[in-house]
Design an enzyme around this catalytic site. Structure first.
Site, PDB file in Angstrom:
ATOM      1  N   ASP A  98      35.739  39.117  26.862  1.00  0.00           N
ATOM      2  CA  ASP A  98      34.371  39.548  27.153  1.00  0.00           C
ATOM      3  C   ASP A  98      33.514  38.303  27.414  1.00  0.00           C
ATOM      4  OD1 ASP A  98      32.602  42.360  26.368  1.00  0.00           O
ATOM      5  OD2 ASP A  98      31.523  40.467  26.676  1.00  0.00           O
ATOM      6  N   ILE A  99      32.706  38.375  28.471  1.00  0.00           N
ATOM      7  CA  ILE A  99      31.905  37.207  28.870  1.00  0.00           C
ATOM      8  C   ILE A  99      30.765  36.929  27.884  1.00  0.00           C
ATOM      9  CG2 ILE A  99      30.155  38.342  30.327  1.00  0.00           C
ATOM     10  CD1 ILE A  99      30.767  36.194  32.465  1.00  0.00           C
ATOM     11  N   GLN A 141      27.233  52.407  27.223  1.00  0.00           N
ATOM     12  CA  GLN A 141      28.074  51.935  28.328  1.00  0.00           C
ATOM     13  C   GLN A 141      27.202  51.253  29.381  1.00  0.00           C
ATOM     14  OE1 GLN A 141      30.476  54.936  30.321  1.00  0.00           O
ATOM     15  NE2 GLN A 141      31.790  53.384  31.266  1.00  0.00           N
ATOM     16  N   ASN A 149      32.656  52.877  24.812  1.00  0.00           N
ATOM     17  CA  ASN A 149      31.396  53.572  25.078  1.00  0.00           C
ATOM     18  C   ASN A 149      31.500  54.412  26.351  1.00  0.00           C
ATOM     19  OD1 ASN A 149      30.240  52.169  22.880  1.00  0.00           O
ATOM     20  ND2 ASN A 149      29.770  50.422  24.192  1.00  0.00           N
ATOM     21  N   HIS A 208      36.900  47.910  23.829  1.00  0.00           N
ATOM     22  CA  HIS A 208      36.536  46.636  23.198  1.00  0.00           C
ATOM     23  C   HIS A 208      37.421  46.394  21.973  1.00  0.00           C
ATOM     24  CE1 HIS A 208      32.347  46.086  24.935  1.00  0.00           C
ATOM     25  NE2 HIS A 208      32.451  47.387  25.098  1.00  0.00           N
ATOM     26  N   HIS A 260      36.596  50.802  29.511  1.00  0.00           N
ATOM     27  CA  HIS A 260      37.060  49.597  28.815  1.00  0.00           C
ATOM     28  C   HIS A 260      37.058  49.833  27.315  1.00  0.00           C
ATOM     29  CE1 HIS A 260      32.749  49.296  29.648  1.00  0.00           C
ATOM     30  NE2 HIS A 260      32.642  48.675  28.480  1.00  0.00           N
TER      31      HIS A 260
HETATM   32  P1  5GP Z   1      29.794  48.312  27.499  1.00  0.00           P
HETATM   33  O1  5GP Z   1      28.397  48.103  26.977  1.00  0.00           O
HETATM   34  O2  5GP Z   1      29.792  48.905  28.885  1.00  0.00           O
HETATM   35  O3  5GP Z   1      30.677  49.044  26.540  1.00  0.00           O
HETATM   36  O4  5GP Z   1      30.420  46.870  27.566  1.00  0.00           O
HETATM   37  C1  5GP Z   1      30.448  46.079  28.712  1.00  0.00           C
HETATM   38  C2  5GP Z   1      30.966  44.723  28.305  1.00  0.00           C
HETATM   39  O5  5GP Z   1      31.355  44.035  29.457  1.00  0.00           O
HETATM   40  C3  5GP Z   1      29.925  43.869  27.576  1.00  0.00           C
HETATM   41  O6  5GP Z   1      30.422  43.493  26.291  1.00  0.00           O
HETATM   42  C4  5GP Z   1      29.737  42.690  28.506  1.00  0.00           C
HETATM   43  O7  5GP Z   1      29.569  41.469  27.810  1.00  0.00           O
HETATM   44  C5  5GP Z   1      31.006  42.695  29.323  1.00  0.00           C
HETATM   45  N1  5GP Z   1      30.852  42.179  30.665  1.00  0.00           N
HETATM   46  C6  5GP Z   1      29.893  42.520  31.565  1.00  0.00           C
HETATM   47  N2  5GP Z   1      30.060  41.873  32.716  1.00  0.00           N
HETATM   48  C7  5GP Z   1      31.176  41.080  32.546  1.00  0.00           C
HETATM   49  C8  5GP Z   1      31.851  40.161  33.398  1.00  0.00           C
HETATM   50  O8  5GP Z   1      31.475  39.919  34.544  1.00  0.00           O
HETATM   51  N3  5GP Z   1      32.946  39.548  32.890  1.00  0.00           N
HETATM   52  C9  5GP Z   1      33.384  39.796  31.619  1.00  0.00           C
HETATM   53  N4  5GP Z   1      34.474  39.130  31.216  1.00  0.00           N
HETATM   54  N5  5GP Z   1      32.769  40.655  30.792  1.00  0.00           N
HETATM   55  C10 5GP Z   1      31.667  41.285  31.250  1.00  0.00           C
END
Ligand code: 5GP
Ligand code: ZN
Length: 141
Positions: free
Chosen positions: A30-31, A93, A86, A101, A99
């Site tokens: 995760d970035i 989300q 999520n 986590h 995805h």
């Molecule tokens: P969500 O909130 O959709 O469950 O989580 C999305 C996750 O994707 C977040 O933890 C965010 O840091 C990660 N993320 C978003 N954009 C990128 C990206 O370009 N590269 C990587 N490696 N992670 C990302």
């Protein structure tokens, strides 16, 4: 051309830090890690959320989960590990490609704070039975 950021990661058109890949799934860092070792596991086929995964896709993706979990456990010796997934913006989300986590937990002040507040109006035995009957009826369809 896909606009999905995770599809672009799979294609390699935007960079990522990969930890695992097979024919059907891709796992990367995760970035914006919540804790050390925060990893995301995704299907290579674009699926927006859990509702869209086929049973086969879900089965394969979750078969990889213990492998990644054990790598994190063996290497970082976290005190715990949260798996989080999520679906929909109200659920948190932000990226609309399924995805999972992996968030290793080191202590209660490590930055990840899931909270479970009991909703009293949902808590009676009768209410739980009623809700369960509704879910069972759907599953039997
Ligand atoms: P969500 O909130 O959709 O469950 O989580 C999305 C996750 O994707 C977040 O933890 C965010 O840091 C990660 N993320 C978003 N954009 C990128 C990206 O370009 N590269 C990587 N490696 N992670 C990302
Ligand atoms: Zn995608």
């Amino acid at each position: 051309m896909t606009e999905c950021i995770f599809c672009k990661i799979i294609e390699g058109t935007i960079p990522s830090v990969k930890i695992y890949e097979d024919e059907n799934v891709f796992a990367f860092m995760d970035i914006m890690p919540v804790t050390k070792g925060h990893v995301l596991l995704i299907p290579k086929t674009h699926r927006e959320n859990v509702y869209d995964l086929t049973e086969e896709e879900a089965a394969h993706l979750f078969s990889v989960a213990p492998k990644i979990a054990n790598a994190l456990k063996d290497e970082f010796k976290p005190a715990g590990l949260n798996l989080l997934q999520n679906n929909g913006a109200p659920a948190g989300q932000a990226v609309f490609h399924f995805h999972l986590h992996f968030i290793p937990r080191y202590d209660e002040t490590d930055g990840f704070r899931p909270t479970f507040e009991t909703k009293e109006s949902e808590s009676s035995t009768e209410r739980i039975q009623e809700i369960a009957a509704q879910i069972r009826a759907k599953l039997e369809n």
